[in-house]
Motif scaffolding. Structure first.
Motif, PDB file in Angstrom:
ATOM      1  N   THR A 107     -30.565-122.196 -27.226  1.00 18.04           N
ATOM      2  CA  THR A 107     -30.621-123.308 -28.174  1.00 18.04           C
ATOM      3  C   THR A 107     -31.672-123.043 -29.244  1.00 18.04           C
ATOM      4  O   THR A 107     -32.778-122.602 -28.929  1.00 18.04           O
ATOM      5  CB  THR A 107     -30.951-124.628 -27.447  1.00 18.04           C
ATOM      6  OG1 THR A 107     -29.888-124.942 -26.542  1.00 18.04           O
ATOM      7  CG2 THR A 107     -31.123-125.777 -28.434  1.00 18.04           C
ATOM      8  N   VAL A 108     -31.315-123.327 -30.488  1.00 17.74           N
ATOM      9  CA  VAL A 108     -32.270-123.282 -31.593  1.00 17.74           C
ATOM     10  C   VAL A 108     -32.444-124.708 -32.101  1.00 17.74           C
ATOM     11  O   VAL A 108     -31.489-125.337 -32.561  1.00 17.74           O
ATOM     12  CB  VAL A 108     -31.805-122.345 -32.715  1.00 17.74           C
ATOM     13  CG1 VAL A 108     -32.755-122.444 -33.909  1.00 17.74           C
ATOM     14  CG2 VAL A 108     -31.736-120.910 -32.211  1.00 17.74           C
ATOM     15  N   ASP A 109     -33.653-125.199 -31.988  1.00 22.05           N
ATOM     16  CA  ASP A 109     -34.009-126.581 -32.303  1.00 22.05           C
ATOM     17  C   ASP A 109     -34.773-126.555 -33.627  1.00 22.05           C
ATOM     18  O   ASP A 109     -35.901-126.065 -33.692  1.00 22.05           O
ATOM     19  CB  ASP A 109     -34.875-127.125 -31.165  1.00 22.05           C
ATOM     20  CG  ASP A 109     -35.149-128.615 -31.267  1.00 22.05           C
ATOM     21  OD1 ASP A 109     -35.076-129.156 -32.378  1.00 22.05           O
ATOM     22  OD2 ASP A 109     -35.463-129.225 -30.231  1.00 22.05           O
ATOM     23  N   ILE A 110     -34.153-127.056 -34.698  1.00 22.70           N
ATOM     24  CA  ILE A 110     -34.739-126.964 -36.039  1.00 22.70           C
ATOM     25  C   ILE A 110     -35.368-128.301 -36.412  1.00 22.70           C
ATOM     26  O   ILE A 110     -34.708-129.343 -36.397  1.00 22.70           O
ATOM     27  CB  ILE A 110     -33.691-126.566 -37.081  1.00 22.70           C
ATOM     28  CG1 ILE A 110     -32.946-125.290 -36.634  1.00 22.70           C
ATOM     29  CG2 ILE A 110     -34.343-126.338 -38.437  1.00 22.70           C
ATOM     30  CD1 ILE A 110     -31.813-124.885 -37.543  1.00 22.70           C
ATOM     31  N   THR A 111     -36.658-128.243 -36.743  1.00 19.16           N
ATOM     32  CA  THR A 111     -37.393-129.477 -36.990  1.00 19.16           C
ATOM     33  C   THR A 111     -38.257-129.341 -38.237  1.00 19.16           C
ATOM     34  O   THR A 111     -38.263-128.325 -38.907  1.00 19.16           O
ATOM     35  CB  THR A 111     -38.225-129.840 -35.739  1.00 19.16           C
ATOM     36  OG1 THR A 111     -38.881-131.091 -35.933  1.00 19.16           O
ATOM     37  CG2 THR A 111     -39.265-128.780 -35.419  1.00 19.16           C
ATOM     38  N   TYR A 123     -28.893-121.585 -44.631  1.00 18.64           N
ATOM     39  CA  TYR A 123     -28.823-120.169 -44.243  1.00 18.64           C
ATOM     40  C   TYR A 123     -29.241-119.997 -42.786  1.00 18.64           C
ATOM     41  O   TYR A 123     -28.576-119.289 -42.013  1.00 18.64           O
ATOM     42  CB  TYR A 123     -29.731-119.357 -45.161  1.00 18.64           C
ATOM     43  CG  TYR A 123     -29.972-117.922 -44.711  1.00 18.64           C
ATOM     44  CD1 TYR A 123     -29.013-116.932 -44.911  1.00 18.64           C
ATOM     45  CD2 TYR A 123     -31.176-117.570 -44.078  1.00 18.64           C
ATOM     46  CE1 TYR A 123     -29.235-115.624 -44.494  1.00 18.64           C
ATOM     47  CE2 TYR A 123     -31.407-116.261 -43.673  1.00 18.64           C
ATOM     48  CZ  TYR A 123     -30.438-115.295 -43.875  1.00 18.64           C
ATOM     49  OH  TYR A 123     -30.673-114.008 -43.465  1.00 18.64           O
ATOM     50  N   LEU A 124     -30.328-120.654 -42.387  1.00 20.03           N
ATOM     51  CA  LEU A 124     -30.807-120.558 -41.012  1.00 20.03           C
ATOM     52  C   LEU A 124     -29.764-121.087 -40.035  1.00 20.03           C
ATOM     53  O   LEU A 124     -29.480-120.463 -38.998  1.00 20.03           O
ATOM     54  CB  LEU A 124     -32.120-121.335 -40.860  1.00 20.03           C
ATOM     55  CG  LEU A 124     -32.671-121.474 -39.437  1.00 20.03           C
ATOM     56  CD1 LEU A 124     -32.944-120.109 -38.807  1.00 20.03           C
ATOM     57  CD2 LEU A 124     -33.952-122.322 -39.449  1.00 20.03           C
ATOM     58  N   VAL A 125     -29.164-122.228 -40.359  1.00 20.70           N
ATOM     59  CA  VAL A 125     -28.138-122.795 -39.484  1.00 20.70           C
ATOM     60  C   VAL A 125     -26.948-121.850 -39.372  1.00 20.70           C
ATOM     61  O   VAL A 125     -26.462-121.561 -38.262  1.00 20.70           O
ATOM     62  CB  VAL A 125     -27.684-124.176 -39.997  1.00 20.70           C
ATOM     63  CG1 VAL A 125     -26.485-124.684 -39.192  1.00 20.70           C
ATOM     64  CG2 VAL A 125     -28.830-125.186 -39.917  1.00 20.70           C
ATOM     65  N   GLU A 126     -26.474-121.346 -40.501  1.00 27.39           N
ATOM     66  CA  GLU A 126     -25.318-120.436 -40.501  1.00 27.39           C
ATOM     67  C   GLU A 126     -25.582-119.213 -39.634  1.00 27.39           C
ATOM     68  O   GLU A 126     -24.744-118.817 -38.808  1.00 27.39           O
ATOM     69  CB  GLU A 126     -25.006-119.985 -41.936  1.00 27.39           C
ATOM     70  CG  GLU A 126     -24.457-121.077 -42.843  1.00 27.39           C
ATOM     71  CD  GLU A 126     -22.950-121.210 -42.746  1.00 27.39           C
ATOM     72  OE1 GLU A 126     -22.380-120.789 -41.722  1.00 27.39           O
ATOM     73  OE2 GLU A 126     -22.360-121.763 -43.701  1.00 27.39           O
ATOM     74  N   GLN A 127     -26.740-118.590 -39.829  1.00 27.48           N
ATOM     75  CA  GLN A 127     -27.074-117.373 -39.094  1.00 27.48           C
ATOM     76  C   GLN A 127     -27.240-117.640 -37.598  1.00 27.48           C
ATOM     77  O   GLN A 127     -26.941-116.774 -36.774  1.00 27.48           O
ATOM     78  CB  GLN A 127     -28.347-116.759 -39.672  1.00 27.48           C
ATOM     79  CG  GLN A 127     -28.186-116.169 -41.060  1.00 27.48           C
ATOM     80  CD  GLN A 127     -27.175-115.024 -41.066  1.00 27.48           C
ATOM     81  OE1 GLN A 127     -27.211-114.126 -40.228  1.00 27.48           O
ATOM     82  NE2 GLN A 127     -26.253-115.065 -42.026  1.00 27.48           N
TER      83      GLN A 127
END
Length: 358
Positions: A107-111, A123-127
């Motif tokens: 999991t990648v949790d972006i905050t 870009y970060l989400v797509e990658q």
């Protein structure tokens, strides 16, 4: 459309507590000598036969892409706001992706801040999605109403991003008192947009999670199932809004919430509440054990809260670690940094970015 403002950031006011060391000093100055283990977190762990907090398997890669936000909420432990210009650049985002490839994190949790305001957010989400990871976006809801963000609900839905939305309460007064006048109305409008994009309907690829913080100096409700039922009924009956899951987290005695506790005369009582509510059943599930927290400038931390207090990851052979230099064996060998703020995660049913622990 203007964004609600409840207060002004500590940094913009040049407040004493804009210094993380001053925050730590204030917490350490609270007289807890009459409480179990005198309010010492490590001693409390030892009393419950945990010598030190050590890492478990890395599961969650949490990235704070900046402190810029369209809101300035009273309880914010990040001290985020429109005046905060700290933003993760593209080179650091690429370093995060390269480091992610070295791990088994699922999991990648972006905050943030409001993570969506980072120019490289999409870009970060797509990658991350391309890599087959589950993505969580920590969203304040009101950001979705900005003109440049209007397509985000559908964009998220196409990529299966889970949206974890901050909403202090399902009623207007409690939400606006913590996050600024007009916040509740805007949040409801954003939730309707998410529902229209297929979120909150039980689809695991369009998961809508609401995140609630208590108002004031109390702990999150221990009756999670009852609370979620109340929220679902309230939002459906009054606003025709649906969501999938509610998680309630404790407010950490950090940054602007710490300032409020001190100024309102609640700091002593709140720290006593946290210490007296220590639950040993929470220790094994603490997020600092299975999470890596990356700051906007690439520095590494055990958790989001340690990040906000500048308590960097410590390694026996290094003073600090940076995402560019990440090696999984270094993470496994570290000792997790602790302090009095950690009682916020172990009180009651426990608290983490994923909600209750025990």
């Amino acid at each position: 459309m203007s964004s609600p403002t409840a207060t002004v950031s500590l940094k913009q006011r040049h407040a004493l507590l804009s210094s993380t060391q001053q925050q730590i000093n204030l917490l350490e100055a609270v007289d807890l000598s009459h409480l179990p283990e005198q309010g010492n977190f490590e001693a409390t762990l030892n009393h419950h036969r945990w010598e030190k907090l050590t890492p478990s398997k890395l599961e969650i890669f949490q990235i704070n892409v900046g402190k810029l936000c369209n809101m300035t909420c009273r309880h914010c432990h990040v001290d985020a706001g429109p005046d905060r210009k700290e933003i993760m650049d593209l080179a650091t985002i690429d370093a995060c992706l390269q480091a992610l490839d070295q791990t088994e994190a699922h999991t990648v949790d972006i905050t943030g801040g409001a993570p969506e305001l980072n120019p490289h957010f999409r870009y970060l989400v797509e990658q991350t999605v391309v890599r087959g990871k589950h993505v969580i976006d920590r969203c304040n809801l009101t950001v979705l109403l900005l003109p440049s963000m209007k397509d985000l609900p559908e964009w998220f839905a196409e990529r299966g991003v889970e949206i974890a939305c901050s909403l202090p309460h399902f009623r207007q007064p409690n939400t606006d008192s913590q996050r600024g006048d007009g916040t509740f109305e805007q949040s409801i409008a954003a939730l309707r947009k998410l529902n229209a994009a297929g979120y909150g309907k039980g689809d695991p690829k369009r998961k809508l999670t609401l995140v609630s913080n208590p108002v004031g100096a109390s702990l999150s409700c221990n009756q999670a199932a009852l609370l979620e039922k109340m929220w679902k009924e309230g939002l459906m009956e009054n606003h025709n809004i649906t969501f999938d899951r509610l998680i309630a987290i404790n407010n950490m005695p950090i940054s602007r919430h710490l300032e409020w506790l001190e100024q309102s005369g609640n700091l002593q009582a709140y720290m006593e509440l946290l210490v007296n509510s220590f639950n040993p059943a929470t220790i094994s599930g603490l997020m600092c054990r299975n999470t890596l927290s990356v700051a906007w400038d690439g520095r590494l931390f055990d958790c989001d809260f340690n990040q906000m207090l500048e308590l960097e990851i410590q390694h026996p052979d290094r003073k600090s670690l940076h995402i560019r230099d990440l090696a999984t064996e270094l993470l496994a060998q570290r000792q997790i940094q602790t302090g009095r703020h950690c009682f916020g995660c172990t009180a009651g049913k426990g608290s983490s970015c994923g909600g209750a622990i025990a």
